[in-house]
Design a protein around this motif. Sequence first.
Motif, PDB file in Angstrom:
ATOM      1  N   SER A 158     -29.595  34.282  14.113  1.00  0.00           N
ATOM      2  CA  SER A 158     -28.245  33.738  13.909  1.00  0.00           C
ATOM      3  C   SER A 158     -27.603  34.245  12.625  1.00  0.00           C
ATOM      4  O   SER A 158     -26.390  34.133  12.458  1.00  0.00           O
ATOM      5  CB  SER A 158     -28.284  32.207  13.906  1.00  0.00           C
ATOM      6  OG  SER A 158     -28.863  31.710  12.709  1.00  0.00           O
TER       7      SER A 158
ATOM      8  N   ASP B 135     -39.154  32.384  18.814  1.00  0.00           N
ATOM      9  CA  ASP B 135     -39.367  30.962  18.561  1.00  0.00           C
ATOM     10  C   ASP B 135     -38.193  30.389  17.755  1.00  0.00           C
ATOM     11  O   ASP B 135     -37.194  31.083  17.501  1.00  0.00           O
ATOM     12  CB  ASP B 135     -40.720  30.716  17.869  1.00  0.00           C
ATOM     13  CG  ASP B 135     -40.822  31.344  16.481  1.00  0.00           C
ATOM     14  OD1 ASP B 135     -39.775  31.652  15.845  1.00  0.00           O
ATOM     15  OD2 ASP B 135     -41.958  31.526  16.004  1.00  0.00           O
ATOM     16  N   GLN B 136     -38.308  29.144  17.338  1.00  0.00           N
ATOM     17  CA  GLN B 136     -37.219  28.451  16.633  1.00  0.00           C
ATOM     18  C   GLN B 136     -36.849  29.169  15.336  1.00  0.00           C
ATOM     19  O   GLN B 136     -35.673  29.337  15.021  1.00  0.00           O
ATOM     20  CB  GLN B 136     -37.658  27.010  16.335  1.00  0.00           C
ATOM     21  CG  GLN B 136     -36.652  26.194  15.561  1.00  0.00           C
ATOM     22  CD  GLN B 136     -37.188  24.807  15.224  1.00  0.00           C
ATOM     23  OE1 GLN B 136     -38.293  24.437  15.601  1.00  0.00           O
ATOM     24  NE2 GLN B 136     -36.400  24.041  14.494  1.00  0.00           N
ATOM     25  N   HIS B 137     -37.857  29.596  14.570  1.00  0.00           N
ATOM     26  CA  HIS B 137     -37.578  30.298  13.314  1.00  0.00           C
ATOM     27  C   HIS B 137     -36.927  31.649  13.594  1.00  0.00           C
ATOM     28  O   HIS B 137     -35.975  32.036  12.918  1.00  0.00           O
ATOM     29  CB  HIS B 137     -38.862  30.488  12.508  1.00  0.00           C
ATOM     30  CG  HIS B 137     -38.654  31.264  11.244  1.00  0.00           C
ATOM     31  ND1 HIS B 137     -38.071  30.721  10.129  1.00  0.00           N
ATOM     32  CD2 HIS B 137     -38.920  32.557  10.939  1.00  0.00           C
ATOM     33  CE1 HIS B 137     -38.004  31.636   9.179  1.00  0.00           C
ATOM     34  NE2 HIS B 137     -38.517  32.754   9.640  1.00  0.00           N
ATOM     35  N   ASP B 138     -37.446  32.365  14.584  1.00  0.00           N
ATOM     36  CA  ASP B 138     -36.854  33.655  14.946  1.00  0.00           C
ATOM     37  C   ASP B 138     -35.380  33.488  15.296  1.00  0.00           C
ATOM     38  O   ASP B 138     -34.540  34.292  14.887  1.00  0.00           O
ATOM     39  CB  ASP B 138     -37.585  34.260  16.149  1.00  0.00           C
ATOM     40  CG  ASP B 138     -39.044  34.582  15.884  1.00  0.00           C
ATOM     41  OD1 ASP B 138     -39.439  34.712  14.717  1.00  0.00           O
ATOM     42  OD2 ASP B 138     -39.789  34.696  16.880  1.00  0.00           O
ATOM     43  N   ALA B 139     -35.058  32.445  16.064  1.00  0.00           N
ATOM     44  CA  ALA B 139     -33.671  32.194  16.464  1.00  0.00           C
ATOM     45  C   ALA B 139     -32.794  31.940  15.243  1.00  0.00           C
ATOM     46  O   ALA B 139     -31.645  32.391  15.192  1.00  0.00           O
ATOM     47  CB  ALA B 139     -33.603  31.024  17.433  1.00  0.00           C
ATOM     48  N   ALA B 140     -33.336  31.237  14.239  1.00  0.00           N
ATOM     49  CA  ALA B 140     -32.572  30.988  13.013  1.00  0.00           C
ATOM     50  C   ALA B 140     -32.300  32.301  12.281  1.00  0.00           C
ATOM     51  O   ALA B 140     -31.216  32.502  11.726  1.00  0.00           O
ATOM     52  CB  ALA B 140     -33.328  30.007  12.118  1.00  0.00           C
TER      53      ALA B 140
ATOM     54  N   CYS C 259     -37.944  27.436   7.628  1.00  0.00           N
ATOM     55  CA  CYS C 259     -38.034  26.851   8.961  1.00  0.00           C
ATOM     56  C   CYS C 259     -39.445  27.062   9.481  1.00  0.00           C
ATOM     57  O   CYS C 259     -39.946  28.182   9.466  1.00  0.00           O
ATOM     58  CB  CYS C 259     -37.021  27.515   9.895  1.00  0.00           C
ATOM     59  SG  CYS C 259     -37.038  26.878  11.594  1.00  0.00           S
ATOM     60  N   CYS C 260     -40.089  25.992   9.889  1.00  0.00           N
ATOM     61  CA  CYS C 260     -41.417  26.086  10.503  1.00  0.00           C
ATOM     62  C   CYS C 260     -42.408  26.792   9.579  1.00  0.00           C
ATOM     63  O   CYS C 260     -43.197  27.630  10.022  1.00  0.00           O
ATOM     64  CB  CYS C 260     -41.348  26.792  11.846  1.00  0.00           C
ATOM     65  SG  CYS C 260     -40.133  26.107  12.979  1.00  0.00           S
TER      66      CYS C 260
ATOM     67  N   ARG D   2     -28.266  38.495  22.962  1.00  0.00           N
ATOM     68  CA  ARG D   2     -27.160  37.729  22.385  1.00  0.00           C
ATOM     69  C   ARG D   2     -25.888  38.563  22.274  1.00  0.00           C
ATOM     70  O   ARG D   2     -24.918  38.137  21.662  1.00  0.00           O
ATOM     71  CB  ARG D   2     -27.581  37.186  21.020  1.00  0.00           C
ATOM     72  CG  ARG D   2     -28.592  36.045  21.109  1.00  0.00           C
ATOM     73  CD  ARG D   2     -29.303  35.817  19.777  1.00  0.00           C
ATOM     74  NE  ARG D   2     -30.125  34.623  19.769  1.00  0.00           N
ATOM     75  CZ  ARG D   2     -31.312  34.500  20.377  1.00  0.00           C
ATOM     76  NH1 ARG D   2     -31.817  35.516  21.050  1.00  0.00           N
ATOM     77  NH2 ARG D   2     -31.989  33.366  20.303  1.00  0.00           N
TER      78      ARG D   2
END
Length: 195
Positions: A34, A26-31, A183-184, A57
């Motif tokens: 990174s 999800d969005q937090h996982d992606a952050a 995040c989230c 990635r």
Amino acid sequence: MAGGRAVSVEQPVTRLRIDHWDRPVDQHDAAILSRCVGPTLDVGCGPGRFTAGLAERGHVVLGIDVVPSAVSSTRDRGGAALRRDVFGDLPGEGRWGTALLADGNLGIGGDPVALLGRLRTLLDPRGRVVAEVAEPGTEAVRDYAAVEHGGATQVVPWAVVGMDGIDAIVDRAGFAVVDRLECCSRWCVVLAAAA
């Protein structure tokens, strides 16, 4: 018997359902992803969403977990994974760029200072730890967790650390917080060896 006292599945304060993490990134996982640099060791990889996400990635990544069905799930997702305890022998000791402790895995072993000390031996001297922590105001807890996956339950020593309690812990382990992320409604820190 764990840690010198009898433990039943009803006693642990934390229940960890590995299938809860068997979902897409999800969005937090992606952050979090990174913030992983170089070869990454995903400690307590569970069903492998982070291991697979990093591999997609282009990272060199290895997931480790003590739960056999979690290791199988990670491999089924196309990730490299071994059934290993972080405190045992591991490949690449002293050469990992990042040690990832997602989904509260700073609690592995019930002693975050000891876990971070072990990670220092696994990391390259310039390496980092990326760790998800509990929200600010969460009381620090050292007890046991019931890890549930594939119809089996395993009781393990566990700890919970909140964002506002992380500095004292990492300082005792010879690390410093170099980045904080919210995040989230989830929280993460990036640690580097203290100068």
